[in-house]
Design an enzyme around this catalytic site. Structure first.
Site, PDB file in Angstrom:
ATOM      1  N   ASP B  35       0.841  -1.192   0.000  1.00 51.85           N
ATOM      2  CA  ASP B  35       0.000   0.000   0.000  1.00 51.85           C
ATOM      3  C   ASP B  35       0.877   1.243   0.000  1.00 51.85           C
ATOM      4  O   ASP B  35       1.965   1.255   0.586  1.00 51.85           O
ATOM      5  CB  ASP B  35      -0.873   0.033   1.268  1.00 51.85           C
ATOM      6  CG  ASP B  35      -2.101  -0.842   1.135  1.00 51.85           C
ATOM      7  OD1 ASP B  35      -2.425  -1.253   0.003  1.00 51.85           O
ATOM      8  OD2 ASP B  35      -2.735  -1.118   2.175  1.00 51.85           O
ATOM      9  N   LYS B  56      -4.260   3.029  -3.091  1.00 49.53           N
ATOM     10  CA  LYS B  56      -4.125   3.939  -1.964  1.00 49.53           C
ATOM     11  C   LYS B  56      -5.119   3.478  -0.928  1.00 49.53           C
ATOM     12  O   LYS B  56      -6.112   2.855  -1.237  1.00 49.53           O
ATOM     13  CB  LYS B  56      -4.451   5.371  -2.390  1.00 49.53           C
ATOM     14  CG  LYS B  56      -3.315   5.989  -3.150  1.00 49.53           C
ATOM     15  CD  LYS B  56      -3.606   7.431  -3.464  1.00 49.53           C
ATOM     16  CE  LYS B  56      -2.426   8.005  -4.246  1.00 49.53           C
ATOM     17  NZ  LYS B  56      -2.734   9.297  -4.830  1.00 49.53           N
ATOM     18  N   MET B 169      -9.463   6.905   9.983  1.00 49.31           N
ATOM     19  CA  MET B 169      -9.736   7.608   8.721  1.00 49.31           C
ATOM     20  C   MET B 169     -10.823   8.676   8.895  1.00 49.31           C
ATOM     21  O   MET B 169     -11.680   8.846   8.045  1.00 49.31           O
ATOM     22  CB  MET B 169     -10.157   6.602   7.630  1.00 49.31           C
ATOM     23  CG  MET B 169      -9.079   5.575   7.316  1.00 49.31           C
ATOM     24  SD  MET B 169      -9.658   4.246   6.212  1.00 49.31           S
ATOM     25  CE  MET B 169     -10.492   3.141   7.374  1.00 49.31           C
TER      26      MET B 169
END
Lengths: 249, 249
Positions: B35, B56, B169
């Site tokens: 990643d 991503k 996130m």
């Protein structure tokens, strides 16, 4: 000169699931205080260290905890590198905070080194992700064990509000866990897996439903075990039923 | 002869927080798919491997995911040891399941190797345990990002029902996270910490309250960041205020 105390996560059990940092700190340690549940092969990695077994993970009294705190502070006077080795991760059901607070209060330098917690190791063993797009976007880590002054049913709401749950230190109370969750509105058909000895060669798993959990828990587990619960495990039940059908056929 | 695909957790960022097993698999790998967010120093540990950057972590489309799945399956035809390296842990917001399902469907042998997830690394950096006797007996790991067909506010109930929460996130949506939780009844004075680049030398933290979260998030974070929330962080706010008072005095 004062030594440093490292609170180190020993991970789920397999020695190769230690972090590189944990392995280095063990190799360099002058003294290691380890929980009774830590794999002896991991304790042995502290080749040159004095090794001291302390406490038990379950049912430890606060007086015992105060004694451990004192031993860590005392050890920092005569040893440069003190390792406090805890099963799994120190910061998730590892009771690290009481030791951290005691070290900070005594002015002892300390550092926490994370470890693989058993829910992540069990997920890897099962090949089933705790989170999964479209099925599970939240995970909870809970224990039904409550301390003094804590509401005993506190963990139930956490399980109801999250897609996937990992219930730590719950196998001995499987019948009351099953009843409490069903009473609170969780479907008795919710998929459940018990994973014993995650990451080790003798790892064992039993899949079923929340309604079956008491029977599942009665199948003679004696190693550390985790209860996992949520829709992500539905496929494991089908596989297990298929396996049973094939065996009986 | 078919190779094996190892889905390996790269941990939070510091190379020495890899597991021993992950380090060994990287050293032995023939090809590594990594990643974009994985620390280059970790990718370099795959000394003899072909190294391929894929996707991503955020904003990846499902077509890109299908392409990664296909590359993993294809790689197993020509390589003995294929490593798929993912930030943190593969099974917690690591999107491992789609890759596991693709490998299983194609009959490719695979193994998942857990990694230190950033919430545990941030807890170690802060010296504040996610769980704490008498204060926090449950932890949730959530993300406000929702996929197709998912209820967008799903994570809110998980945060409300648990003592400590790690929001993955979420920093880009700090204002709406703060508003949504306060609307749902969470106190604006709930302690919150943002931890950026957990485990790395340039790690940074800002402590405050849920009401302040939008201002806190505007302080120029550009590395991977985690939002931690719960009463266990109250002491960090006092320390930070004391520090500000001392600096201004």
């Amino acid at each position: 000169m004062r030594g440093t105390v490292y609170l180190v996560g020993a991970g789920p059990g397999a020695p190769d699931l230690l972090t590189l940092k944990a392995a280095r700190l063990l190799a360099e340690a002058d003294i290691v205080f380890y929980d009774a549940l830590v794999n002896p092969a991991i304790v042995e990695m502290a080749r040159g260290a004095k090794k001291v077994a302390v406490g038990k993970r379950c049912g430890r009294h606060s007086s015992a905890q105060r004694f451990i705190n004192k031993r860590l502070v005392d050890a920092s006077v005569n040893h440069r590198r003190v390792v406090r080795l805890k099963g799994g991760d120190p910061m998730l059901f590892g009771r690290a905070q009481e030791e951290i607070d005691a070290l900070a209060a005594a002015g002892v330098p300390f550092e926490v080194v994370p470890g693989i917690t058993s829910a992540l190791s069990a997920a890897a063993d099962l090949g089933v992700s705790l989170t999964r797009r479209g099925v599970a976007r939240s995970a909870s880590f809970v224990t039904p064990r409550s301390g003094e002054g804590e509401s005993p049913g506190h963990w139930i709401q956490a399980v109801l509000a999250t897609d996937t749950s990992a219930i730590y230190m719950g196998l001995g109370e499987a019948a009351s866990i099953s009843a409490a969750l069903i009473d609170a509105g969780k479907s008795a058909r919710t998929p459940v897996v018990i994973v014993e000895n995650a990451s080790l060669p003798n790892s064992r798993r039993v899949a079923g439903t929340l309604g079956d959990l008491p029977d599942m828990a009665a199948q003679g587990f004696d190693g550390p075990a985790l209860i996992l619960l949520g829709e992500v495990y539905r496929e494991l039940i089908s596989l297990e039923s298929m396996h049973h059908e094939r065996v009986s056929a």
